[in-house]
Design a protein around this motif. Structure first.
Motif, PDB file in Angstrom:
ATOM      1  N   LEU A 396       1.214   5.978   2.422  1.00  0.00           N
ATOM      2  CA  LEU A 396       2.382   6.430   1.672  1.00  0.00           C
ATOM      3  C   LEU A 396       3.107   5.206   1.138  1.00  0.00           C
ATOM      4  N   ALA A 397       3.382   5.210  -0.164  1.00  0.00           N
ATOM      5  CA  ALA A 397       4.027   4.057  -0.796  1.00  0.00           C
ATOM      6  C   ALA A 397       5.170   4.512  -1.688  1.00  0.00           C
ATOM      7  N   ASP A 398       6.156   3.648  -1.858  1.00  0.00           N
ATOM      8  CA  ASP A 398       7.278   3.954  -2.737  1.00  0.00           C
ATOM      9  C   ASP A 398       6.762   4.170  -4.162  1.00  0.00           C
ATOM     10  N   LYS A 399       7.245   5.233  -4.792  1.00  0.00           N
ATOM     11  CA  LYS A 399       6.728   5.609  -6.107  1.00  0.00           C
ATOM     12  C   LYS A 399       6.974   4.527  -7.148  1.00  0.00           C
ATOM     13  N   ASP A 400       8.089   3.829  -7.050  1.00  0.00           N
ATOM     14  CA  ASP A 400       8.441   2.840  -8.070  1.00  0.00           C
ATOM     15  C   ASP A 400       7.989   1.434  -7.722  1.00  0.00           C
ATOM     16  N   PHE A 427       5.276  -7.655   6.279  1.00  0.00           N
ATOM     17  CA  PHE A 427       5.497  -8.618   5.205  1.00  0.00           C
ATOM     18  C   PHE A 427       6.013  -7.956   3.925  1.00  0.00           C
ATOM     19  N   GLY A 428       6.328  -6.650   4.001  1.00  0.00           N
ATOM     20  CA  GLY A 428       6.851  -5.949   2.833  1.00  0.00           C
ATOM     21  C   GLY A 428       5.836  -5.795   1.722  1.00  0.00           C
ATOM     22  N   ALA A 429       4.561  -5.639   2.081  1.00  0.00           N
ATOM     23  CA  ALA A 429       3.487  -5.596   1.087  1.00  0.00           C
ATOM     24  C   ALA A 429       3.474  -4.284   0.312  1.00  0.00           C
ATOM     25  N   ALA A 430       2.911  -4.353  -0.871  1.00  0.00           N
ATOM     26  CA  ALA A 430       2.648  -3.180  -1.687  1.00  0.00           C
ATOM     27  C   ALA A 430       1.246  -2.661  -1.380  1.00  0.00           C
ATOM     28  N   ALA A 431       1.008  -1.402  -1.723  1.00  0.00           N
ATOM     29  CA  ALA A 431      -0.338  -0.842  -1.549  1.00  0.00           C
ATOM     30  C   ALA A 431      -1.353  -1.658  -2.344  1.00  0.00           C
ATOM     31  N   GLU A 432      -0.934  -2.168  -3.490  1.00  0.00           N
ATOM     32  CA  GLU A 432      -1.838  -2.974  -4.313  1.00  0.00           C
ATOM     33  C   GLU A 432      -2.280  -4.241  -3.588  1.00  0.00           C
ATOM     34  N   ASP A 433      -1.410  -4.799  -2.746  1.00  0.00           N
ATOM     35  CA  ASP A 433      -1.788  -5.987  -1.980  1.00  0.00           C
ATOM     36  C   ASP A 433      -2.973  -5.691  -1.064  1.00  0.00           C
ATOM     37  N   LEU A 434      -2.950  -4.525  -0.420  1.00  0.00           N
ATOM     38  CA  LEU A 434      -4.088  -4.126   0.413  1.00  0.00           C
ATOM     39  C   LEU A 434      -5.311  -3.851  -0.457  1.00  0.00           C
ATOM     40  N   ALA A 435      -5.080  -3.180  -1.574  1.00  0.00           N
ATOM     41  CA  ALA A 435      -6.187  -2.789  -2.447  1.00  0.00           C
ATOM     42  C   ALA A 435      -6.916  -4.004  -3.019  1.00  0.00           C
ATOM     43  N   ARG A 436      -6.195  -5.120  -3.203  1.00  0.00           N
ATOM     44  CA  ARG A 436      -6.805  -6.308  -3.791  1.00  0.00           C
ATOM     45  C   ARG A 436      -7.311  -7.306  -2.735  1.00  0.00           C
ATOM     46  N   THR A 437      -7.242  -6.896  -1.468  1.00  0.00           N
ATOM     47  CA  THR A 437      -7.756  -7.738  -0.394  1.00  0.00           C
ATOM     48  C   THR A 437      -9.212  -7.374  -0.117  1.00  0.00           C
ATOM     49  N   CYS A 438     -10.103  -8.344  -0.188  1.00  0.00           N
ATOM     50  CA  CYS A 438     -11.529  -8.075   0.010  1.00  0.00           C
ATOM     51  C   CYS A 438     -11.791  -7.647   1.461  1.00  0.00           C
TER      52      CYS A 438
END
Length: 462
Positions: A396-400, A427-438
């Motif tokens: 679950l991630a913040d929509k904005d 660390f206050g990461a975004a879902a994209e941070d996880l998505a771009r981690t190999c």
């Protein structure tokens, strides 16, 4: 009369961690424990023994259901219950002796016996009174039973009794569909018991994500557990060898009964503070029997602190550990902080269930705009190869802002997979941070990445 900088009362996960951290930071430390072994409920009659039985019974399940498909042929193993209990005890002994070694290594005095606080700055153990500049109460919790139900630890048992039954029962009734009831019910179902769970609420594992609750109940039902939901147990009548449970359905007040060889009362836990003398000292308590503390774990009585199950918050060993470290560091003059928004919870059934942060229901209730990224383990190559494709990862991630607000996993190794999300949230990461981690292939952890991708342009394997 011995004098200490800190005396910790209780050697469970909160207490022993607090004691070790105090000693590491140069404080002269003692820990009071009345059991014959250190480690509290968790190591002696809780987390560790239950996980040993869960592991052993899961191995049996694998042998009975999956070995042949993998080309492992032969007679299915039989259950030597006494040997399984010996294995469980070996696991307990290894862990409790490990804590004793750590106490010696860190020069912590073990004050053997049950402690009380006759006055601020004093701890009485047996006939001896010890002085301490600071006292940390880490006495944990005890089983909370239903009114009018007598636990004899033979036919009607709590979690402690359920870990040491003389034999595997043919039929077990579990009162309560929380973590303890489902874990131990799962153990006995794998070992051949007919397990029936009665729950007062309309969903299992109260407080968890609703989609996880529904999926989890379906999978447990598929494994042989049966459920009666929305039912209030009225009484349990026990003989020497049997029990009859009477319950009333909330929807229509109709009564029904069910027979069992063993009844497990798994209706939660409550703070254990009996015999400490807190009332006489004027320590403020909550209506639920918890010790009231401020943001630094201090009570209203100077020099007395409290952590873990004895205070407010989830009754989890790792929450107590974090508080133990933070309390110790505060006493040593540091500025510690516990992030209560990132306290994970895990159920160690198979599949495992792990959760951290907000649920969808909580976000809806708060009016927070959010998005959901979900990925099924059916799309994970490793899970399919290992007969472990049930379940999913939900992020679950913040929509904005895309900041991760919570994660809920039901599937293989969920409790371990969850922690990369915990680190990301810290660390206050975004879902994209996880998505771009190999992520290495093939691993279960790829499902976490795919769920993170689902918060954006979409997962690859779904």
């Amino acid at each position: 009369m011995a004098q200490y900088d800190v005396i910790v009362i209780g050697s469970g996960p909160g207490g022993y961690v607090a004691a070790i951290r105090c000693a590491q930071l140069g404080l002269k430390t003692a820990c009071v424990e009345g059991r014959e072994t250190l480690g509290g409920t968790c190591l002696n009659v809780g987390c560790i023994p239950s996980k040993a039985l869960l592991h052993a019974s899961h191995m049996l399940h694998e042998a009975e259901h999956n070995f042949a498909a993998m080309g492992l042929k032969g007679k299915s193993p039989s259950v030597d219950w006494n040997q399984m209990k010996s294995y469980k005890q070996d696991s307990i002994d290894a862990n409790t002796k490990g804590i004793e070694f750590l106490f010696k290594k860190n020069k912590i005095d073990w004050l053997k016996g049950w402690g009380s606080i006759p006055a601020a700055g004093k701890v009485k153990v047996g006939d001896d009174v010890h002085e301490a500049k600071n006292i940390i109460v880490a006495t944990g919790s005890e089983v909370s039973t239903l009114p009018g139900i007598e636990v004899d630890q033979k036919v009607v048992v709590d979690s402690t009794g359920a870990l040491d039954l003389p034999k595997v029962p043919k039929k077990m009734v579990v009162i309560g569909a929380g973590v303890i009831g489902l874990e131990l019910g799962s153990v006995y179902a794998r070992l051949g018991s007919e397990v029936h769970v009665i729950e007062y609420l309309d969903a299992i594992t109260p407080g968890m994500d609703a989609e996880v609750q529904r999926t989890f109940q379906k999978l447990l039902t598929k494994q042989g557990l049966s459920f009666t939901m929305g039912a209030a147990v009225q009484k349990v009548e026990a003989t020497k060898t049997k029990a009859k449970v009477t319950y009333k359905l909330n929807k229509d007040d109709s009564e029904a009964t069910i027979d069992a060889d063993v009844v497990l009362v798994a209706t939660g836990r409550k703070p254990f503070t009996d015999g400490l003398g807190l009332e006489a000292l004027g320590v403020e308590m909550s209506p639920r029997g918890q010790i009231k503390t401020d943001g630094h774990y201090a009570t209203n009585v100077k020099g007395i602190y409290a952590i873990g199950d004895a205070i407010d918050g989830p009754m989890l060993a790792h929450k107590a550990e974090d508080e133990g470290m933070a309390c110790a560091e505060g006493l040593a003059g540091q500025k510690p902080h516990v992030n209560y928004d990132v306290i994970p919870g895990v159920i160690y059934t198979h599949p495992e269930v792990g959760s951290v942060g907000a649920t969808e229901e909580q976000l809806k209730e708060s009016g927070r705009a959010y998005k959901v990224g979900k990925f099924s383990f059916m799309g994970n190559g490793r899970a399919k190869a290992n007969f472990a494709a049930d379940g999913f990862v939900k992020i679950l991630a913040d929509k904005d802002t895309d900041r991760i607000l919570g994660a809920h996993i039901i599937g293989p190794m969920a409790g371990d997979l969850l922690h990369e999300v915990c680190v990301a949230m810290e660390f206050g990461a975004a879902a994209e941070d996880l998505a771009r981690t190999c992520h290495a292939h093939p691993t279960y952890s790829e499902a976490v990445r795919e769920a993170a991708l689902a918060c954006g342009d979409g997962p690859i394997h779904s």
